[in-house]
Enzyme design. Structure first.
Site, PDB file in Angstrom:
ATOM      1  N   ASN A  39     -26.149 -79.878 104.742  1.00 47.95           N
ATOM      2  CA  ASN A  39     -24.957 -80.535 105.259  1.00 47.95           C
ATOM      3  C   ASN A  39     -24.955 -82.021 104.917  1.00 47.95           C
ATOM      4  OD1 ASN A  39     -22.821 -79.225 106.420  1.00 47.95           O
ATOM      5  ND2 ASN A  39     -23.585 -79.290 108.503  1.00 47.95           N
ATOM      6  N   GLU A  55     -26.011 -72.475 112.370  1.00 42.49           N
ATOM      7  CA  GLU A  55     -26.348 -71.778 111.137  1.00 42.49           C
ATOM      8  C   GLU A  55     -27.128 -70.501 111.406  1.00 42.49           C
ATOM      9  OE1 GLU A  55     -29.570 -74.998 111.667  1.00 42.49           O
ATOM     10  OE2 GLU A  55     -27.452 -74.681 112.153  1.00 42.49           O
ATOM     11  N   ASP A  94     -19.574 -75.875 105.645  1.00 39.03           N
ATOM     12  CA  ASP A  94     -18.723 -74.819 106.206  1.00 39.03           C
ATOM     13  C   ASP A  94     -18.526 -73.687 105.203  1.00 39.03           C
ATOM     14  OD1 ASP A  94     -18.487 -76.257 108.533  1.00 39.03           O
ATOM     15  OD2 ASP A  94     -16.434 -76.953 108.139  1.00 39.03           O
ATOM     16  N   ASP A 134     -31.579 -67.263 110.314  1.00 37.45           N
ATOM     17  CA  ASP A 134     -31.278 -68.688 110.315  1.00 37.45           C
ATOM     18  C   ASP A 134     -31.255 -69.199 108.876  1.00 37.45           C
ATOM     19  OD1 ASP A 134     -31.257 -71.153 112.340  1.00 37.45           O
ATOM     20  OD2 ASP A 134     -32.384 -71.744 110.558  1.00 37.45           O
TER      21      ASP A 134
END
Length: 306
Positions: free
Chosen positions: A186, A222, A195, A178
């Site tokens: 983000n 993620e 992204d 993770d």
């Protein structure tokens, strides 16, 4: 008999116990296709199950056992070969014969004596359809953002490898990963940067394994996963550390992470399935718990389940 293979040319397998029939069909298509031949049903099944598989099978019905109908039935019953299209080429032209062949899974029927233009057209149509179907299938197995195999592929391979490990008494390892503090990343850098971060992480993870059997996939969001067949706990833990280091080595700036760059938390679990055990749910649960422990322990680390 076989025509030279080209990566750009589809492969057609011609199955007939009469060499003259094989030669006649091969002559019609040899300029556009790589041609494989088999003079028995058993040989045809062996070729179809090999690599690379044919894109189409032209199959005679009347042959010594197994006859064409039985060959078609076996092809369609085997998950490895069931997607190969079959066209029956036969002198039997009754509606009942054609219906029987189609019910067995054949895509089309060509009756003897055949018209060369019809043979070429039907071969081209079904090969084109097979290629387009394969492309769609490949797209359905890839994650659109990272181009890694997706969760669907991982789940299927996990079931397959668990069954193989149970039969052979071999270890199977699962690594769950993770990206740390990805939501703050983000929020701070924007979704476009998020992204691109995931794409770069995916490329780094995909470059770690050096065995074709190992699978790195995007699990969702993620989160990523790696499936490592025939891998004991020490080897899986070492791979987990290599995954963690590969992402750290990217040095992607992250103002809201403790390390000031993008890092990865990693959970590793290994199990050797015993005969009679159920599916791989316990392996998944152990890897998830290990990932949670890695995050709870401060992130940017590897935790191995006991």
């Amino acid at each position: 008999m076989s025509t030279p293979r080209s990566a750009d040319r589809p492969t057609v397998l011609i199955v007939d116990d009469e060499p003259t029939n094989i030669q006649a069909l091969a002559y019609l298509i040899k300029d556009d296709y790589h041609v494989q031949v088999a003079t028995s049903g058993a040989k045809a099944l062996a070729i179809a199950a090999g690599e690379p598989q044919p894109d189409l099978v032209l199959l005679d019905v009347v042959m010594p056992e197994p006859d064409g109908h039985e060959v078609c039935r076996r092809l369609k019953a085997d998950p490895q070969t069931q997607r190969i299209p079959v066209i029956f080429v036969t002198g039997r032209d009754s509606a009942a014969d054609e219906e029987h062949g189609l019910k067995l899974g054949a895509m089309d029927y060509i009756t003897k004596p055949f018209a060369p233009a019809v043979v070429r057209a039907r071969v081209q149509n079904h090969v084109d359809l097979k290629r387009k179907t394969d492309e769609l299938e490949q797209l359905s197995q890839r994650d659109g953002l990272t181009d890694l195999p997706n969760r669907r592929v991982l789940d299927r391979k996990l079931e397959e490898e668990w069954s193989r490990a149970r039969r052979g008494g071999t270890p199977l390892s699962l690594v769950m990963m993770d990206v740390d503090y990805f939501k703050p990343y983000n929020d701070h850098y924007g979704h476009g940067a998020g992204d691109e971060c995931l794409r770069r992480v995916a490329r780094a993870l995909a470059g770690v394994p050096n065995r074709p059997m190992d699978l790195v996939a995007r699990y969702g969001g993620e989160e990523f996963a790696a499936l490592l067949p025939y891998t004991h706990e020490p080897g899986a833990s070492e791979m987990g550390e290599r995954f963690r280091a590969a992402v750290a080595d990217l040095g992607l700036p992250h103002e809201h992470a403790a390390a000031a760059f993008v890092t990865l938390s990693v959970g590793v679990a290994t199990r050797t399935p015993e005969p009679g055990t159920a599916g791989p749910e316990r392996l998944q649960e152990a890897a998830d718990r290990a990932l949670y422990a890695a995050k709870a322990g401060g992130r940017n680390r590897v935790h191995t389940a006991g």
